[in-house]
Design a protein around this motif. Sequence first.
Motif, PDB file in Angstrom:
ATOM      1  N   SER A 115      12.225   7.517  -2.297  1.00  0.00           N
ATOM      2  CA  SER A 115      11.701   7.921  -0.996  1.00  0.00           C
ATOM      3  C   SER A 115      10.767   6.848  -0.458  1.00  0.00           C
ATOM      4  CB  SER A 115      10.926   9.248  -1.110  1.00  0.00           C
ATOM      5  OG  SER A 115      10.175   9.488   0.058  1.00  0.00           O
ATOM      6  N   PRO A 116      10.919   6.451   0.798  1.00  0.00           N
ATOM      7  CA  PRO A 116      10.052   5.418   1.361  1.00  0.00           C
ATOM      8  C   PRO A 116       8.614   5.896   1.595  1.00  0.00           C
ATOM      9  CG  PRO A 116      11.493   6.300   3.054  1.00  0.00           C
ATOM     10  CD  PRO A 116      11.951   6.888   1.758  1.00  0.00           C
ATOM     11  N   THR A 117       8.392   7.187   1.559  1.00  0.00           N
ATOM     12  CA  THR A 117       7.038   7.704   1.800  1.00  0.00           C
ATOM     13  C   THR A 117       6.291   8.072   0.527  1.00  0.00           C
ATOM     14  OG1 THR A 117       7.826   9.985   2.037  1.00  0.00           O
ATOM     15  CG2 THR A 117       7.787   8.637   4.023  1.00  0.00           C
ATOM     16  N   ASP A 118       6.980   8.039  -0.609  1.00  0.00           N
ATOM     17  CA  ASP A 118       6.361   8.444  -1.869  1.00  0.00           C
ATOM     18  C   ASP A 118       5.531   7.291  -2.424  1.00  0.00           C
ATOM     19  OD1 ASP A 118       5.668   9.355  -4.395  1.00  0.00           O
ATOM     20  OD2 ASP A 118       7.599  10.358  -4.714  1.00  0.00           O
ATOM     21  N   GLU A 119       4.228   7.475  -2.490  1.00  0.00           N
ATOM     22  CA  GLU A 119       3.323   6.399  -2.901  1.00  0.00           C
ATOM     23  C   GLU A 119       3.441   6.039  -4.373  1.00  0.00           C
ATOM     24  OE1 GLU A 119      -0.648   7.038  -1.538  1.00  0.00           O
ATOM     25  OE2 GLU A 119      -0.015   7.575   0.491  1.00  0.00           O
ATOM     26  N   LYS A 120       4.104   6.893  -5.156  1.00  0.00           N
ATOM     27  CA  LYS A 120       4.243   6.572  -6.581  1.00  0.00           C
ATOM     28  C   LYS A 120       5.109   5.331  -6.801  1.00  0.00           C
ATOM     29  CE  LYS A 120       8.392   9.262  -7.770  1.00  0.00           C
ATOM     30  NZ  LYS A 120       8.929  10.463  -8.437  1.00  0.00           N
ATOM     31  N   PHE A 121       5.906   4.954  -5.792  1.00  0.00           N
ATOM     32  CA  PHE A 121       6.780   3.797  -5.934  1.00  0.00           C
ATOM     33  C   PHE A 121       6.054   2.478  -5.650  1.00  0.00           C
ATOM     34  CE2 PHE A 121      10.020   7.143  -4.963  1.00  0.00           C
ATOM     35  CZ  PHE A 121      10.664   7.094  -6.185  1.00  0.00           C
ATOM     36  N   GLY A 122       4.781   2.538  -5.339  1.00  0.00           N
ATOM     37  CA  GLY A 122       4.024   1.307  -5.110  1.00  0.00           C
ATOM     38  C   GLY A 122       4.477   0.599  -3.854  1.00  0.00           C
ATOM     39  N   GLY A 123       4.882  -0.674  -3.995  1.00  0.00           N
ATOM     40  CA  GLY A 123       5.337  -1.422  -2.831  1.00  0.00           C
ATOM     41  C   GLY A 123       4.237  -1.562  -1.798  1.00  0.00           C
ATOM     42  N   PHE A 124       4.529  -1.223  -0.548  1.00  0.00           N
ATOM     43  CA  PHE A 124       3.537  -1.297   0.522  1.00  0.00           C
ATOM     44  C   PHE A 124       2.354  -0.364   0.277  1.00  0.00           C
ATOM     45  CE2 PHE A 124       7.018  -3.247   2.949  1.00  0.00           C
ATOM     46  CZ  PHE A 124       6.336  -4.222   3.662  1.00  0.00           C
ATOM     47  N   TRP A 125       2.533   0.624  -0.603  1.00  0.00           N
ATOM     48  CA  TRP A 125       1.458   1.576  -0.885  1.00  0.00           C
ATOM     49  C   TRP A 125       0.537   1.098  -2.009  1.00  0.00           C
ATOM     50  CZ3 TRP A 125       1.411   4.529   3.049  1.00  0.00           C
ATOM     51  CH2 TRP A 125       2.592   5.008   3.628  1.00  0.00           C
ATOM     52  N   LEU A 126       0.913   0.011  -2.691  1.00  0.00           N
ATOM     53  CA  LEU A 126       0.144  -0.437  -3.838  1.00  0.00           C
ATOM     54  C   LEU A 126      -1.293  -0.791  -3.429  1.00  0.00           C
ATOM     55  CD1 LEU A 126       0.801  -0.893  -6.851  1.00  0.00           C
ATOM     56  CD2 LEU A 126       1.112  -3.304  -6.325  1.00  0.00           C
ATOM     57  N   GLY A 127      -2.264  -0.175  -4.073  1.00  0.00           N
ATOM     58  CA  GLY A 127      -3.666  -0.417  -3.752  1.00  0.00           C
ATOM     59  C   GLY A 127      -4.310   0.694  -2.963  1.00  0.00           C
ATOM     60  N   GLY A 128      -3.510   1.665  -2.512  1.00  0.00           N
ATOM     61  CA  GLY A 128      -4.077   2.841  -1.861  1.00  0.00           C
ATOM     62  C   GLY A 128      -3.989   2.864  -0.356  1.00  0.00           C
ATOM     63  N   LYS A 129      -3.756   1.721   0.287  1.00  0.00           N
ATOM     64  CA  LYS A 129      -3.607   1.677   1.738  1.00  0.00           C
ATOM     65  C   LYS A 129      -2.411   0.795   2.071  1.00  0.00           C
ATOM     66  CE  LYS A 129      -7.142   1.386   4.620  1.00  0.00           C
ATOM     67  NZ  LYS A 129      -8.278   0.867   5.459  1.00  0.00           N
ATOM     68  N   HIS A 130      -1.639   1.217   3.061  1.00  0.00           N
ATOM     69  CA  HIS A 130      -0.443   0.467   3.443  1.00  0.00           C
ATOM     70  C   HIS A 130      -0.822  -0.978   3.776  1.00  0.00           C
ATOM     71  CE1 HIS A 130       3.233  -0.646   5.551  1.00  0.00           C
ATOM     72  NE2 HIS A 130       3.797   0.456   5.061  1.00  0.00           N
ATOM     73  N   TRP A 131      -0.044  -1.935   3.252  1.00  0.00           N
ATOM     74  CA  TRP A 131      -0.378  -3.348   3.396  1.00  0.00           C
ATOM     75  C   TRP A 131      -0.517  -3.773   4.860  1.00  0.00           C
ATOM     76  CZ3 TRP A 131       2.560  -6.858  -0.640  1.00  0.00           C
ATOM     77  CH2 TRP A 131       2.174  -6.469  -1.927  1.00  0.00           C
ATOM     78  N   SER A 132       0.291  -3.218   5.752  1.00  0.00           N
ATOM     79  CA  SER A 132       0.174  -3.590   7.167  1.00  0.00           C
ATOM     80  C   SER A 132      -1.173  -3.148   7.734  1.00  0.00           C
ATOM     81  CB  SER A 132       1.311  -2.963   7.981  1.00  0.00           C
ATOM     82  OG  SER A 132       2.557  -3.522   7.616  1.00  0.00           O
TER      83      SER A 132
END
Length: 504
Positions: free
Chosen positions: A193-210
């Motif tokens: 899922s693109p919204t599931d923060e468990k997958f890290g990616g853009f969510w890694l660190g707690g706030k979306h990289w953008s």
Amino acid sequence: MKKLMLVSLLFLAFGCQSKKKETPPKPNIVFVFADDMTYTAIHALGNTEIQTPNLDKLVENGTTFTHAYNMGAWNGAVCVASRAMIISGRSVWDANDFRQNWINGNDFDKTWGQLMESAGYDTYMTGKWHVDAPADSVFGNVVHIRPGMPSDSWNHGGRIQLFNGLLEQGMSESELRSIGYNRPLSENDTTWSPTDEKFGGFWLGGKHWSEVLKDDALGFIENTKKSDKPFFMYLAFNAPHDPRQAPQEYLDKYPLENISLPKSWMPEYPYKDSIGNGPGLRDEALAPFPRTEYATKVHIREYYALITHLDDQIGKILDGLRAAGKMDNTYVIFTADHGLAIGRHGLLGKQTQFDHSVRPPFMMVGPDIAKGGKIHADIYLQDAMATSLDLAGVEKPDYVFFNSLLPFLREGRKKSNYKAIYGAYVDSQRMIRQGGFKLLVYPKLNKVLLFDLEKDPEEMNDLAEDPEYADKVTDMFEDLLLLQKEMNDPLDIASVLPKSPEPK
């Protein structure tokens, strides 16, 4: 009384002269760099399905170069070559040679950031780097340096290993899908899922990289209020590179039933394996082979959602510049490192010489730039570097291949700075775009393709075998050989030249 009047006149005269001699302040330059964003991904430029209100304002309030190109790459990470070219000012093969100097710790002064600093600029960089030179050797202020792509929960090191490599390690198809690859197989495939923060990616660190990048930029803009120096900002978003993760509210803007397939969509590109675009290429491994309409629409939806989220962050940065009172003397340049297929020709990535993969959007906004302007001359996206040097009053060094765009913007130039646009991808593709036509060369197949871009902008009708275009193929091929010499291209493609038809 006469003496007093004479003194007053002299004072006024000298006063006027001193004002004339005052040097106007150098303009600020904000370079906004997206990742993997194709030229058709902006609403104001013709895509009625995508929502990009802030990028639309750049189109409306500035001038768009409708035909900007990237030259290609020496490996599958096309981003690396694109960024090496724009930071060094060198063409693709020269940049590949030159980056060894950076690896050895040399020639950082011959970089975009340091050239701007030499002209008195405060320089700032945040976001995706992916260049061999250390970012803090190029820019004076650096925060949140990001890798080539957001990592995921399987590999926090940054880059994901090749699809085939994962299979060789014994990873199952369900495990591949759970890290964003080979999916979705069907509407019931919910392994990722693109919204599931468990997958890290853009969510890694707690706030979306953008959002982190937006906050970084606003922080630097706030600090510029304390300085009279001009500034140069290099804001390099990872979006919309995969894994394409955006908050749910942005996905909700794109119901799947409202997503259309590209005109050039097909289940598989017939030459994909011979030109380096088979299942072993990471970008292409994101969706199953052969492509399905459903899987393609899912990927387009996630692409659009991430771009709309990116658009919001850009809007807030522009608001910050206005709030700081900086926009009246600031030029904003927006482009991307290259394009992306995202379903066209049965492909997903950027490793071809089709326009969807080598052509990004390119807009400029500034104090003396025409609003709503469109310039159709062919340019390279790396012309942004030479343009900023021109704006800053820096004489372009001899080693900078690319050219300033100011003659188009200020002097009404119409003709391209380049006799043709050159493109290359490793040893499997070469391209020349010239006079409204494009010739693609696939050396490993001993094959050429020809497209009339005026009549066939989607590059769907190959004319190379049509006797009517035999001379066009030969002429463009010979011009491509000349371009190869100019670019120090190491690949010999001369044997691929088609034989002229026998005279009747």
